[in-house]
Design a protein around this motif. Sequence first.
Motif, PDB file in Angstrom:
ATOM      1  N   HIS A 261      29.158  51.085  14.508  1.00  0.00           N
ATOM      2  CA  HIS A 261      27.822  50.707  14.029  1.00  0.00           C
ATOM      3  C   HIS A 261      27.435  49.396  14.686  1.00  0.00           C
ATOM      4  O   HIS A 261      27.823  48.317  14.256  1.00  0.00           O
ATOM      5  CB  HIS A 261      27.801  50.565  12.497  1.00  0.00           C
ATOM      6  CG  HIS A 261      26.421  50.346  11.946  1.00  0.00           C
ATOM      7  ND1 HIS A 261      25.726  51.313  11.234  1.00  0.00           N
ATOM      8  CD2 HIS A 261      25.592  49.279  12.009  1.00  0.00           C
ATOM      9  CE1 HIS A 261      24.540  50.848  10.878  1.00  0.00           C
ATOM     10  NE2 HIS A 261      24.435  49.606  11.336  1.00  0.00           N
TER      11      HIS A 261
ATOM     12  N   HIS B 175      23.963  47.493  16.861  1.00  0.00           N
ATOM     13  CA  HIS B 175      22.582  47.586  17.342  1.00  0.00           C
ATOM     14  C   HIS B 175      22.535  47.084  18.780  1.00  0.00           C
ATOM     15  O   HIS B 175      22.030  45.989  19.047  1.00  0.00           O
ATOM     16  CB  HIS B 175      21.662  46.747  16.451  1.00  0.00           C
ATOM     17  CG  HIS B 175      21.630  47.198  15.024  1.00  0.00           C
ATOM     18  ND1 HIS B 175      20.611  47.977  14.530  1.00  0.00           N
ATOM     19  CD2 HIS B 175      22.477  46.978  13.989  1.00  0.00           C
ATOM     20  CE1 HIS B 175      20.837  48.216  13.236  1.00  0.00           C
ATOM     21  NE2 HIS B 175      21.959  47.626  12.884  1.00  0.00           N
TER      22      HIS B 175
ATOM     23  N   GLU C  88      20.285  54.267  12.306  1.00  0.00           N
ATOM     24  CA  GLU C  88      20.741  53.928  10.994  1.00  0.00           C
ATOM     25  C   GLU C  88      19.744  54.437   9.963  1.00  0.00           C
ATOM     26  O   GLU C  88      18.540  54.293  10.160  1.00  0.00           O
ATOM     27  CB  GLU C  88      20.883  52.387  10.910  1.00  0.00           C
ATOM     28  CG  GLU C  88      21.265  51.854   9.548  1.00  0.00           C
ATOM     29  CD  GLU C  88      21.603  50.334   9.584  1.00  0.00           C
ATOM     30  OE1 GLU C  88      21.516  49.699  10.666  1.00  0.00           O
ATOM     31  OE2 GLU C  88      21.948  49.793   8.546  1.00  0.00           O
TER      32      GLU C  88
ATOM     33  N   HIS D 277      28.392  52.793   6.182  1.00  0.00           N
ATOM     34  CA  HIS D 277      28.530  51.569   6.957  1.00  0.00           C
ATOM     35  C   HIS D 277      28.467  50.372   5.999  1.00  0.00           C
ATOM     36  O   HIS D 277      27.682  50.384   5.060  1.00  0.00           O
ATOM     37  CB  HIS D 277      27.410  51.577   8.020  1.00  0.00           C
ATOM     38  CG  HIS D 277      26.569  50.353   8.111  1.00  0.00           C
ATOM     39  ND1 HIS D 277      27.043  49.190   8.672  1.00  0.00           N
ATOM     40  CD2 HIS D 277      25.300  50.102   7.715  1.00  0.00           C
ATOM     41  CE1 HIS D 277      26.063  48.287   8.620  1.00  0.00           C
ATOM     42  NE2 HIS D 277      25.017  48.800   8.044  1.00  0.00           N
TER      43      HIS D 277
ATOM     44  N   ASP E 124      28.382  45.817  13.306  1.00  0.00           N
ATOM     45  CA  ASP E 124      26.997  45.632  12.874  1.00  0.00           C
ATOM     46  C   ASP E 124      26.340  44.483  13.629  1.00  0.00           C
ATOM     47  O   ASP E 124      25.425  43.844  13.143  1.00  0.00           O
ATOM     48  CB  ASP E 124      26.859  45.431  11.360  1.00  0.00           C
ATOM     49  CG  ASP E 124      25.446  45.724  10.851  1.00  0.00           C
ATOM     50  OD1 ASP E 124      24.671  46.379  11.576  1.00  0.00           O
ATOM     51  OD2 ASP E 124      25.111  45.278   9.736  1.00  0.00           O
TER      52      ASP E 124
HETATM   53 MN    MN Z   1      22.977  47.876  10.840  1.00  0.00          MN
END
Ligand code: MN
Length: 260
Positions: free
Chosen positions: A12, A14, A91, A155, A203
């Motif tokens: 996970h 970005h 997500e 997550h 994350d």
């Molecule tokens: Mn996230």
Amino acid sequence: MAKIEPLLIDYHCHLDLYPNYEEQFRACNENQIATLAVTTIPRAWPRNKELAGCSPMVRVGVGLHPQLAAEHAQELGLFEKYLRETRYVAEVGLDAGPAYYSTYGLQKEVFEDILRLCSKAGGKILSVHAVRATRDVLKMVEAHLTGTTSRVVLHWFTGSASEAREAAELGCYFSINQSMLEKPTAARLLAAMPRERLLTETDGPFTKTANRPAVPSDVERTVDSLAGVLNSSVGETRSLLYSNLIALEMPVGQTGASDA
Ligand code: MN
């Protein structure tokens, strides 16, 4: 060409939100980090897909983040279109924190639509956000995905140990990050999660390592911490995570055993 096994897993991250995002996509490949690049709005899909084209270690999810769901609900049609192009949905989820509570009703409608589409399509892997919404997320996952071939990775799980057990019974995986492991309750929570359902995540860039935004390679530290909490060696933990990734991504209906 022989398939290269990943050394680490960031399930996970970005990638598209770093200023040097192109370099981040490349780095995942160079450093052999199996990465799930999550996106926050459906419109981000085509460019992310293009960037991942040169980085076989990167999977890209089509997403509609709960914090943006109200503003971008009209992109659900686009979500449905891009869903045909990927196994990964990320997500998505629910956020009942104070800043987003006013849109919670609409978030639930959007998430429900997404779950329905995933149920219908089958074979999807979802990375799900749940802030103060674990109970609702589990209820909706149970209602829409039970008995389907789609799978959920929770997550940054912030629910209780009993909710973690419930999630495990529903077949959910958990992507564990550094901040979860630094909590005093980490060992208790981890004990409620079956080991064969664990993955790791950063994350990034929303989390920090050494006072800068975390990048996928920082997940190495998380594996070390996780090994400590599991009372296992780093090597064993790495192979555990790798076999969990294989099991999660294996098309449903197949087993790990080779044909006789
Ligand atoms: Mn996230």
